[in-house]
Write an enzyme that holds these catalytic residues in place. Structure first.
Site, PDB file in Angstrom:
ATOM      1  N   THR A   1       0.822  -1.202   0.000  1.00 28.52           N
ATOM      2  CA  THR A   1       0.000   0.000   0.000  1.00 28.52           C
ATOM      3  C   THR A   1       0.858   1.254   0.000  1.00 28.52           C
ATOM      4  OG1 THR A   1      -0.125   0.397   2.395  1.00 28.52           O
ATOM      5  CG2 THR A   1      -1.654  -1.235   1.448  1.00 28.52           C
ATOM      6  N   ASP A   2       0.259   2.351  -0.417  1.00 27.36           N
ATOM      7  CA  ASP A   2       0.911   3.641  -0.223  1.00 27.36           C
ATOM      8  C   ASP A   2       0.973   3.925   1.272  1.00 27.36           C
ATOM      9  OD1 ASP A   2       2.116   6.079  -0.850  1.00 27.36           O
ATOM     10  OD2 ASP A   2       0.755   6.445  -2.525  1.00 27.36           O
ATOM     11  N   TRP A   3       1.727   4.944   1.627  1.00 27.65           N
ATOM     12  CA  TRP A   3       2.128   5.130   3.022  1.00 27.65           C
ATOM     13  C   TRP A   3       0.997   5.710   3.885  1.00 27.65           C
ATOM     14  CZ3 TRP A   3       5.172   2.349   0.793  1.00 27.65           C
ATOM     15  CH2 TRP A   3       6.481   2.092   1.157  1.00 27.65           C
TER      16      TRP A   3
END
Length: 621
Positions: free
Chosen positions: A334-336
């Protein structure tokens, strides 16, 4: 006692013999994986599912917890939380420092029960940029134009050679996962992340994205020229292509790092076009993918509505489209920061849990795993996964699927074997070589795009050397290598002014790194620049991290050029023809903000009557 034991499961934490099969490099990777997985506790498995940020201490030492980004120490990550994936921030002073730091991290990892090596990841580091968001400081690495500049050159072979340089410099310092390339289509001109893309054209983005992946992973023609066998392995960097399924069509061009930018929209029905570059990099073998933060609104795929939740939580997109329809078997990270609220640069920064804001942190983690993601970026809460396994919400077998994917990367990259440590002294010799720096500077110049050129006179391109030059944005000592620097337009034969594409000031903190909002220059800045243009023949060079509205300057600046990250020397090399400018615009330049507002965010080349079309450029000067 571990959480597993408390839940009534056997508490199997036994010493690992030196001859354990997973430590034997002669055995097949899948056999080694089976052995290692069988030895792991739930806590050790949970740690693999998280990747968070870390900084390098002075001189390559292990840094203390970082107050600015709220990151803990390496010891806490690796020993206490069992995490073995870290995203390094900032730029160490030297390649030797970074290599030494990497080895110290691996020493900490080697001291743990299983000795699982750490995979170090990095955002882009090789761009010459004024915007810290666009690319982390290059530090000791060679500097090239931003991704938009590579698109302006438009040469897949050059992109593959660039990415091969990145591969070699990363491997020398221990960086083994690249959080790039970014193959989103920049179809919304206001979007703050355009600088990291290859522009808005799907065919160009697809061709260059594939070349980039092959260069990073050592699987293309350039690597074979250099003696590699073309297979992903110990000399590779694992490419995490982003942001699946395409992060460009943001409502009003706002970015979903922030709640006001969470909506991703498709009024033109072009979802499939945004997906195309991802189909291509998957076919090219990208090892990892990152979904974007965006929350799709009104989107249907294969005739079925897609839930209005961020892509990292979106099972029909990750499991349905990516895993089942596209057949992707690699890592999804996932993105952060989808789970935990944080404080960054002294300001609150809520989790990007768009569409699931009301869920608890435990429920968000469960939703991400159920969606089909393998790893949570920017998070360090493996205890939540342990809780979910122990209360029966997530079966341990679900962890095994993702842990197997993540550990396979480590085995294939040689991190359990010959690549666990890097040669510290060799790093200085292999990183930022004169050849790589020269190639990067040449690419910065080549990317310069000549939009208009004076038909004659002092500002006609290429500029004649030795002229008296009034410059803004180029230091006088740099100008002196090409002409005579003067202090005022009145003293000059020609002026060279450097501008940056305009953006709206969104205030202090992390938000200031995002160049968003209007693409029009403020009236006072236009008036100031035009006064110089009227006083002396002027070459106006505009740094385009987004497609600025340049209409006020056309016909008033004698020559108008675009650049995408270039040193003063590289720019003047292009303007004087020492390294001919040959860039072509990677996106349309709109004629007005009204045209931008009226365009459809998901449709390429959709602003009415653009000032210059994508592909425009007067070529070699």
């Amino acid at each position: 006692m571990t959480a597993a034991a408390e839940a009534g499961r056997p508490d199997v934490i036994a010493p690992v013999p030196d001859d354990a099969p997973y430590k034997d490099a002669s055995r097949p990777v899948e056999e080694r994986l089976d052995d290692l997985l069988a030895r792991m506790t739930v806590e050790e498995k949970a740690g693999q599912l998280f990747q968070d940020m870390v900084t390098v201490g002075e001189g390559g030492t292990l840094a203390e917890p970082d107050a600015v980004f709220g990151t803990p120490s390496v010891h806490e990550y690796v020993v206490e939380k069992h995490m073995t994936h870290l995203n390094v921030l900032g730029a160490p002073g030297t390649a030797t420092d970074l290599a030494a730091w990497h080895n110290r991290v691996q020493e900490v990892a080697a001291s743990t029960r299983l000795g699982i090596p750490v995979t170090i990841a990095s955002d882009p580091r090789h761009a010459f940029s004024d915007n810290p968001l666009a690319a982390l400081a290059a530090g000791p690495f060679s500097q090239w134009p931003e991704t938009l500049g590579l698109a302006a050159i438009g040469d897949p072979d050059l992109v593959e050679r660039f990415a091969d340089t990145v591969r070699r410099e990363y491997v020398a310092t221990g960086l083994r996962t690249a959080l790039h390339p970014q193959v989103d289509l920049a179809t919304e001109p206001r979007w703050a992340r355009a600088s990291g893309t290859f522009g808005e054209d799907v065919a160009l983005t697809t061709a260059l994205g594939v070349a980039y992946v092959h260069g990073l992973q050592g699987t293309g023609a350039v690597a074979r020229e250099g003696g590699l066998d073309g297979a992903f392995g110990a000399a590779s960097v694992s490419a995490m292509s982003k942001h699946f399924p395409g992060g460009g069509p943001q409502l009003d061009g706002e970015d979903p790092h922030f709640a006001y930018g969470r909506e991703q929209v498709y009024p033109g029905g072009r979802f499939a076009e945004h997906l195309e570059p991802f189909r291509a990099v998957i076919a090219a073998g990208t090892r990892q993918l990152m979904p974007y933060y965006g929350m799709p609104v009104g989107l249907e795929v294969d005739g079925r509505p897609v839930p209005q939740v961020g892509f990292g939580f979106n099972r029909p997109i990750i499991t349905g489209l990516l895993r089942e329809t596209l057949g992707y078997e690699g890592v999804v990270c996932t993105d952060w920061g989808l789970v935990s609220d944080a404080e960054i640069m002294g300001r609150p920064f809520p989790a990007r849990a768009w569409g699931v804001e009301r869920l608890s942190r435990h429920e968000r983690v469960a939703a991400i795993l159920d969606a089909g993601c393998d790893q949570l970026g920017g998070e360090a809460c493996p205890e939540i996964v342990v809780d979910l396994v122990c209360d029966g919400s997530v079966p341990e077998e679900r962890l095994d699927v993702s842990v197997r994917r993540l550990l396979r990367e480590k085995f294939l990259l040689g991190l359990f074997d010959e690549q666990r440590y890097v040669a510290v002294e060799a790093a200085a010799r292999l990183v930022g070589t004169p050849e790589a720096r020269a190639a990067g500077r040449a690419a910065q110049s080549a990317a310069v795009t000549v939009l208009t050129s004076a038909p004659d006179g002092a500002a006609h391109l290429p500029l004649t050397r030795g002229l008296r030059v009034y410059a803004e944005g180029v230091p006088a000592d740099v100008v002196a290598g090409y002409g005579e620097p003067v202090a005022t337009p009145a003293e000059a034969d020609v002026a060279v002014l450097r501008l940056t594409a305009p953006f709206e000031d969104r205030g202090p903190g992390f938000e200031q790194l995002f160049h968003a909002g209007s693409l029009e220059f403020p009236a006072a800045e236009v008036e100031r620049v035009l006064a110089v243009c009227d006083a002396v023949p002027t070459v106006l060079a505009v740094y385009l991290d987004r497609p600025a509205v340049l209409a006020p300057f056309v016909g008033r600046a004698a020559s108008l050029v675009a650049e995408y990250g270039a040193s003063g020397e590289a720019l003047l090399d292009a303007l004087t023809g020492a390294e001919p400018a040959r860039g072509r615009l990677p996106f349309d330049l709109p004629s007005s903000m009204a045209a931008v507002v009226e365009s459809r965010p998901d449709v390429a080349h959709d602003t009415a009557h653009p000032l210059f079309r994508a592909g425009h450029g007067l070529g070699r000067v």
